[in-house]
Design a protein around this motif. Structure first.
Motif, PDB file in Angstrom:
ATOM      1  N   ILE A 341      18.610  12.885  16.427  1.00 19.54           N
ATOM      2  CA  ILE A 341      19.664  12.215  17.217  1.00 19.54           C
ATOM      3  C   ILE A 341      19.358  12.332  18.706  1.00 19.54           C
ATOM      4  CG2 ILE A 341      22.126  12.193  17.780  1.00 19.54           C
ATOM      5  CD1 ILE A 341      22.604  13.341  14.940  1.00 19.54           C
ATOM      6  N   ASN A 342      18.894  13.493  19.130  1.00 17.70           N
ATOM      7  CA  ASN A 342      18.525  13.663  20.540  1.00 17.70           C
ATOM      8  C   ASN A 342      17.369  12.750  20.927  1.00 17.70           C
ATOM      9  OD1 ASN A 342      20.362  15.599  21.612  1.00 17.70           O
ATOM     10  ND2 ASN A 342      19.362  17.207  20.417  1.00 17.70           N
ATOM     11  N   VAL A 343      16.408  12.588  20.005  1.00 19.14           N
ATOM     12  CA  VAL A 343      15.295  11.661  20.258  1.00 19.14           C
ATOM     13  C   VAL A 343      15.832  10.249  20.452  1.00 19.14           C
ATOM     14  CG1 VAL A 343      13.274  10.556  19.228  1.00 19.14           C
ATOM     15  CG2 VAL A 343      13.544  13.034  19.070  1.00 19.14           C
ATOM     16  N   LEU A 344      16.778   9.848  19.597  1.00 19.84           N
ATOM     17  CA  LEU A 344      17.372   8.517  19.707  1.00 19.84           C
ATOM     18  C   LEU A 344      18.090   8.351  21.046  1.00 19.84           C
ATOM     19  CD1 LEU A 344      18.151   5.767  18.568  1.00 19.84           C
ATOM     20  CD2 LEU A 344      20.004   6.874  17.294  1.00 19.84           C
ATOM     21  N   ALA A 345      18.826   9.381  21.470  1.00 17.84           N
ATOM     22  CA  ALA A 345      19.521   9.323  22.764  1.00 17.84           C
ATOM     23  C   ALA A 345      18.534   9.166  23.914  1.00 17.84           C
ATOM     24  CB  ALA A 345      20.358  10.585  22.954  1.00 17.84           C
ATOM     25  N   ASP A 346      17.435   9.913  23.856  1.00 11.71           N
ATOM     26  CA  ASP A 346      16.420   9.830  24.911  1.00 11.71           C
ATOM     27  C   ASP A 346      15.743   8.462  24.932  1.00 11.71           C
ATOM     28  OD1 ASP A 346      16.968  12.435  25.641  1.00 11.71           O
ATOM     29  OD2 ASP A 346      15.370  13.295  24.399  1.00 11.71           O
ATOM     30  N   ALA A 390      24.020   7.294  25.334  1.00 12.54           N
ATOM     31  CA  ALA A 390      23.154   8.474  25.214  1.00 12.54           C
ATOM     32  C   ALA A 390      23.977   9.761  25.290  1.00 12.54           C
ATOM     33  CB  ALA A 390      22.079   8.453  26.294  1.00 12.54           C
ATOM     34  N   ILE A 391      24.956   9.788  26.188  1.00 17.19           N
ATOM     35  CA  ILE A 391      25.817  10.974  26.311  1.00 17.19           C
ATOM     36  C   ILE A 391      26.594  11.204  25.014  1.00 17.19           C
ATOM     37  CG2 ILE A 391      27.828  11.926  27.506  1.00 17.19           C
ATOM     38  CD1 ILE A 391      26.853  10.468  30.038  1.00 17.19           C
ATOM     39  N   GLY A 392      27.131  10.126  24.442  1.00 17.32           N
ATOM     40  CA  GLY A 392      27.861  10.241  23.183  1.00 17.32           C
ATOM     41  C   GLY A 392      26.988  10.738  22.051  1.00 17.32           C
ATOM     42  N   LEU A 393      25.743  10.254  22.010  1.00 17.54           N
ATOM     43  CA  LEU A 393      24.826  10.689  20.956  1.00 17.54           C
ATOM     44  C   LEU A 393      24.481  12.165  21.102  1.00 17.54           C
ATOM     45  CD1 LEU A 393      24.751   7.698  20.275  1.00 17.54           C
ATOM     46  CD2 LEU A 393      22.259   7.809  20.194  1.00 17.54           C
ATOM     47  N   LYS A 394      24.355  12.628  22.328  1.00 20.75           N
ATOM     48  CA  LYS A 394      24.093  14.053  22.571  1.00 20.75           C
ATOM     49  C   LYS A 394      25.252  14.904  22.040  1.00 20.75           C
ATOM     50  CE  LYS A 394      20.186  13.817  25.079  1.00 20.75           C
ATOM     51  NZ  LYS A 394      18.922  14.538  24.770  1.00 20.75           N
ATOM     52  N   GLN A 395      26.492  14.385  22.210  1.00 25.13           N
ATOM     53  CA  GLN A 395      27.656  15.099  21.689  1.00 25.13           C
ATOM     54  C   GLN A 395      27.590  15.199  20.162  1.00 25.13           C
ATOM     55  OE1 GLN A 395      31.139  13.081  23.092  1.00 25.13           O
ATOM     56  NE2 GLN A 395      30.930  13.793  25.210  1.00 25.13           N
ATOM     57  N   ILE A 396      27.181  14.108  19.521  1.00 21.68           N
ATOM     58  CA  ILE A 396      27.047  14.117  18.060  1.00 21.68           C
ATOM     59  C   ILE A 396      25.999  15.132  17.632  1.00 21.68           C
ATOM     60  CG2 ILE A 396      26.384  12.742  16.048  1.00 21.68           C
ATOM     61  CD1 ILE A 396      27.505  10.289  17.538  1.00 21.68           C
ATOM     62  N   PHE A 684      34.726   8.245  20.926  1.00 23.95           N
ATOM     63  CA  PHE A 684      34.100   8.908  22.071  1.00 23.95           C
ATOM     64  C   PHE A 684      35.149   9.673  22.875  1.00 23.95           C
ATOM     65  CE2 PHE A 684      32.864   8.828  26.588  1.00 23.95           C
ATOM     66  CZ  PHE A 684      31.668   9.535  26.528  1.00 23.95           C
ATOM     67  N   ARG A 685      36.310   9.031  23.120  1.00 25.48           N
ATOM     68  CA  ARG A 685      37.354   9.668  23.924  1.00 25.48           C
ATOM     69  C   ARG A 685      38.013  10.834  23.176  1.00 25.48           C
ATOM     70  NH1 ARG A 685      38.317   3.904  24.823  1.00 25.48           N
ATOM     71  NH2 ARG A 685      37.338   3.368  26.810  1.00 25.48           N
ATOM     72  N   PHE A 686      37.947  10.802  21.854  1.00 24.95           N
ATOM     73  CA  PHE A 686      38.464  11.916  21.061  1.00 24.95           C
ATOM     74  C   PHE A 686      37.480  13.098  21.008  1.00 24.95           C
ATOM     75  CE2 PHE A 686      41.875  10.078  17.978  1.00 24.95           C
ATOM     76  CZ  PHE A 686      42.604   9.617  19.059  1.00 24.95           C
ATOM     77  N   GLY A 687      36.282  12.909  21.570  1.00 24.01           N
ATOM     78  CA  GLY A 687      35.284  13.970  21.512  1.00 24.01           C
ATOM     79  C   GLY A 687      34.463  13.969  20.242  1.00 24.01           C
ATOM     80  N   LEU A 688      34.508  12.849  19.496  1.00 19.53           N
ATOM     81  CA  LEU A 688      33.718  12.748  18.270  1.00 19.53           C
ATOM     82  C   LEU A 688      32.296  12.294  18.556  1.00 19.53           C
ATOM     83  CD1 LEU A 688      36.383  10.930  16.028  1.00 19.53           C
ATOM     84  CD2 LEU A 688      36.009  13.389  16.301  1.00 19.53           C
ATOM     85  N   GLY A 689      31.987  11.991  19.804  1.00 17.42           N
ATOM     86  CA  GLY A 689      30.672  11.476  20.166  1.00 17.42           C
ATOM     87  C   GLY A 689      30.619   9.969  20.043  1.00 17.42           C
ATOM     88  N   ALA A 690      31.119   9.458  18.943  1.00 15.78           N
ATOM     89  CA  ALA A 690      31.185   8.015  18.677  1.00 15.78           C
ATOM     90  C   ALA A 690      32.054   7.851  17.441  1.00 15.78           C
ATOM     91  CB  ALA A 690      29.799   7.426  18.458  1.00 15.78           C
ATOM     92  N   GLU A 691      32.310   6.620  17.086  1.00 15.45           N
ATOM     93  CA  GLU A 691      33.072   6.355  15.865  1.00 15.45           C
ATOM     94  C   GLU A 691      32.341   5.319  15.047  1.00 15.45           C
ATOM     95  OE1 GLU A 691      36.100   2.842  17.277  1.00 15.45           O
ATOM     96  OE2 GLU A 691      36.610   4.902  17.804  1.00 15.45           O
ATOM     97  N   VAL A 692      32.466   5.439  13.742  1.00 20.18           N
ATOM     98  CA  VAL A 692      31.910   4.412  12.869  1.00 20.18           C
ATOM     99  C   VAL A 692      32.908   3.269  12.710  1.00 20.18           C
ATOM    100  CG1 VAL A 692      32.755   5.333  10.676  1.00 20.18           C
ATOM    101  CG2 VAL A 692      30.590   4.086  10.738  1.00 20.18           C
ATOM    102  N   GLY A 693      34.136   3.530  13.123  1.00 15.90           N
ATOM    103  CA  GLY A 693      35.188   2.526  13.077  1.00 15.90           C
ATOM    104  C   GLY A 693      36.531   3.224  13.152  1.00 15.90           C
ATOM    105  N   ILE A 694      37.600   2.440  13.178  1.00 17.78           N
ATOM    106  CA  ILE A 694      38.952   2.991  13.154  1.00 17.78           C
ATOM    107  C   ILE A 694      39.615   2.548  11.856  1.00 17.78           C
ATOM    108  CG2 ILE A 694      41.242   2.923  14.209  1.00 17.78           C
ATOM    109  CD1 ILE A 694      39.960   2.805  16.908  1.00 17.78           C
ATOM    110  N   SER A 695      40.164   3.514  11.142  1.00 18.98           N
ATOM    111  CA  SER A 695      40.746   3.231   9.836  1.00 18.98           C
ATOM    112  C   SER A 695      42.262   3.338   9.875  1.00 18.98           C
ATOM    113  CB  SER A 695      40.194   4.209   8.799  1.00 18.98           C
ATOM    114  OG  SER A 695      40.879   4.071   7.569  1.00 18.98           O
TER     115      SER A 695
END
Length: 744
Positions: A341-346, A390-396, A684-695
């Motif tokens: 994941i870090n590689v992907l962010a970079d 990239a910042i969100g992916l680093k959080q993940i 992202f705003r919830f601190g999840l790094g990203a979301e796959v969607g909202i359910s």
């Protein structure tokens, strides 16, 4: 009138359909019914119920204005049924005492007689069935000799043309009463050149379809479609979409026991017709409503196309690779998944120029096509967007160490018998998103973190962007040896196939418009769909609200990103605020932001002049528009939300903590906020790094779905020779069910 013919050629005709969704446009159909479809399972007589269903579907197509030609088998089977009675009546007493073997021998020698007897009966049956729909039919008997001569061929197709022009359904059959059994290959020539080989009704149907310029040829047999191996072999896999480059993937079995053709013959006939501009589907004629389903674009049988698929790899294989990739990811140490994941962010930063160059192509094309500004905004990538990604992916990546294999519960069942519940990936996800290419790396990172296989389908408007982003995802996956765990599905045809692959896909997550989500939900009867079809979010301004806070929250909720699913669509105002300055202030502020206002019925009744009344209180604008309604208090606001909301995100603006607590407790939505913008409903705003969607579903995840929503659990039991029979009353063992400490 002469039926239009396509030029005989081995080059793909430009008129052939490239995916199933286009089959609804087919106007001229050739439908071939194999012997196994027409005949009962015992091999004697006609399967009347099945044939009646097929006739009904052909009649419906005919009544829709489509031109239908049928190529039918079944005369021999019909005749054998009649002749069996006659032979039994004429047999001697000795023969009667052991009729089966003798009857079988005689019938084998009487096939041509059976065909002669059966042809009239079969046509009478067709005539009776079609007459129920006030449709006239005509029998056209042909032999191979009719195709050798250019004059007889011309007469044949002129006859078909005249019948079709008179709204008559031609029913074509080989004249088995005079036709010899297949002996090698009989080549049909045109203008002195060999063009085809007619061996059976499959090749006859293909020849007719090409000659009459049919749009669609349906070859109906007793198997579901084309398989990589004979269907009864272990490991046989059905190919939903067949490309001629896949020929080496198939091993054919024996031909049908009741017909003259086999699957090899069907594929040859289908390929020949396809190369002359005819779309082809090979399907199981015993499947209910097969013809109508095919014409409607549903995944039935094997669809033949010369359009390229994803690297010519069958979609089943792509999905299976994702499953295998998931298992590779699951075996990895957590730090390896985090590293990928870090590689992907970079790579999002280091390959920024290439990504933005691809995105510029998509944006330029979208602007040229006049796509709405809000969609252009979603489509566009910028250096700042890539940096945020990239910042969100680093959080993940930081949280990936505690996702898969996390112990949730430990129980001591009995002495030396311990039960543990741990988190595991769901399996294979299919995520369908529209014009937001930034979804791709976000969802890929979440799949990596949760060790799920992933199939991604982006909108065609982001074609170049998605490809560029997928290249760096593959590059990141390669660092941990799981390149096939995530794949990009590029064509519309493949998606229709995947939506029906309940054995390969475990969860579908659509991200996009309510129309997209609703369409996916309607098509998926057997695969769970996680998502929300609408985002009707409310902001309620209570009587005890700080009105400056309220103005700020309303502006942000509606105007920050009006196309987002978490944008405010309805503003509820306590009626006690209507007479004061606040109501005018909020309306003026929204008008300055170019928001088009609509009034609810209660507000409309209080206004002499003002915004037009909303057509519906259950409406998602998805743009700079919103409804304003008055409510008598918080309970009234809650009732309104439950009546007209979509269960997405609701906001209360108040300084009364008791009211806020009650609102957040009683409102039944995925997200309920106090004194905060609805736009915070985001992974992202919830601190999840990203979301796959909202359910907005209740099973199994709700609200912004991050890594935890992509995990399920399994139970691990460790014993020492334990058996249930030892736990009976008075037995040697007893249950203790003691909760144990969790140590992750």
């Amino acid at each position: 009138m002469i039926l239009g013919r396509r030029k005989q050629s081995t080059v793909v005709n430009e008129f052939s359909f490239s995916d199933r969704s286009q089959l609804n446009n087919a106007q001229r159909l050739v439908i071939k019914l194999g012997s196994a479809v027409i005949t009962r399972e015992d091999g004697h007589g006609i399967a009347l119920g099945r044939l009646a269903s097929i006739v009904e579907q052909v009649a419906e197509c005919h009544q829709e204005g489509r031109e239908c030609i049928m190529v039918t088998s079944g005369a021999v089977a019909f005749g054998k049924q009649k002749l069996a009675h006659e032979l039994l009546m004429s047999m001697s007493m000795r023969e009667t005492l052991s009729p089966n073997d003798h009857l079988k021998k005689n019938l084998a020698m009487q096939l041509k007689a059976a065909a002669a007897v059966g042809q009239s009966g079969l046509m009478s049956l067709y005539d009776a069935m079609f007459s129920q729909y006030s449709i006239k039919i005509a029998q056209v008997l042909v032999t191979k000799l009719d195709f050798y001569n250019e004059e007889t061929r011309t007469n044949l197709f002129n006859t078909l043309s005249e019948l079709i022009s008179m709204k008559i359904v031609p029913i074509i059959n080989t004249n088995d009463a005079v036709t010899s059994q297949p002996q090698g290959e009989d080549h049909i020539k045109s203008n002195g050149k060999m063009v085809f080989t007619i061996k059976d009704n499959d090749s006859l149907a293909a020849m007719l379809a090409a000659e009459v310029s049919a749009d669609l040829l349906i070859l109906m047999s007793d198997v579901d479609g084309i398989f990589t191996l004979p269907p009864d072999h272990e490991g046989a896999k059905m190919i939903s979409t067949y490309n001629t480059d896949m020929a080496d993937l198939i091993q054919f079995g024996k031909k049908s026991s009741v017909g003259t053709g086999g699957m090899d013959s069907k594929v040859q006939a289908a390929t020949w017709a396809l190369n002359r501009g005819v779309a082809v589907v090979i399907c199981n004629g015993m499947q209910e409503k097969a013809i109508k389903s095919i014409v409607q674009g549903t995944q039935i049988g094997t669809f033949f196309t010369n359009a390229s698929t994803s690297n010519n790899t069958p979609v089943e294989t792509v999905a299976e690779n994702a499953r295998s990739g998931s298992r590779i990811l699951q075996k990895l140490p957590p730090e390896d998944r985090a590293s990928a994941i870090n590689v992907l962010a970079d790579l999002l930063i280091s390959k920024q120029a290439k990504i933005l160059e691809a995105n510029e192509k998509d944006v330029a094309k979208a602007m040229k096509e006049g796509i709405a500004a809000s969609l252009i905004s979603r489509l566009s990538l910028t250096p700042s967007k890539l940096k945020s990604l990239a910042i969100g992916l680093k959080q993940i990546a930081e949280t990936s160490h505690t996702n898969v294999g996390k112990v949730l519960k430990r129980t001591k069942i009995s002495e030396n018998l311990d039960l543990t519940q741990v988190t595991v990936p769901i399996g294979v996800l299919l995520v369908i998103f529209e014009s937001r290419p930034d979804c791709l790396p976000q969802v890929a990172a979440l799949a990596l973190s949760s060790a799920n296989g992933l199939l991604l389908k982006g909108g065609k408007e982001a074609l170049h962007s998605n490809k560029a982003l997928m290249d760096i995802v593959k590059e990141a996956l390669a660092t941990v040896g799981a390149q096939d765990a995530i794949s990009l599905v590029s064509t519309r045809e493949e998606i229709s196939d995947l939506l029906a692959m309940e054995n390969h896909i475990d969860l579908i997550i659509p991200r996009g418009s309510s129309e997209l989500v609703r369409s996916i939900q309607d098509q998926c009867a057997h695969i769970p769909v996680l998502g929300h079809s609408e985002g009707i979010c409310h902001v309620y301004v209570d009587m005890d609200a700080d009105l400056d806070k309220a103005l700020s929250i309303i502006r942000d909720s509606k105007c920050d990103y009006p196309a987002a699913c978490n944008a405010m669509e309805t503003l509820l105002i306590h009626e006690g605020l209507f007479e004061g300055p606040f109501f005018n202030e909020v309306c003026d502020m929204l008008k300055k932001e170019n928001v088009q206002l609509f009034s609810g019925p209660k507000l409309s009744s209080r206004l002499t002049f003002g915004p037009p009344q909303a057509k519906s209180l259950k409406h998602e604008y998805g743009e700079l528009g919103c409804t304003i309604e008055l409510v008598s208090g918080m309970d009234s606001a809650i009732n309104h939300i439950h009546a007209y909301g979509s269960g997405h995100t609701e906001v209360i603006v108040t300084e009364n903590s008791e009211s806020a607590t009650k609102f957040q407790r009683d409102v039944d939505s995925a997200c309920v906020f106090h004194n905060a913008s609805s736009r915070f409903a985001d992974g992202f705003r919830f601190g999840l790094g990203a979301e796959v969607g909202i359910s907005t579903a209740r099973i199994h995840a709700r609200g912004p779905v991050g890594v935890e929503g992509l995990l399920t659990t399994k139970w691990i039991l460790k014993g020492d020779g334990h058996v249930v029979s030892e736990f009976v009353e008075g037995g040697k063992r007893t249950y203790v069910h003691e909760h144990l400490a969790i140590n992750n």
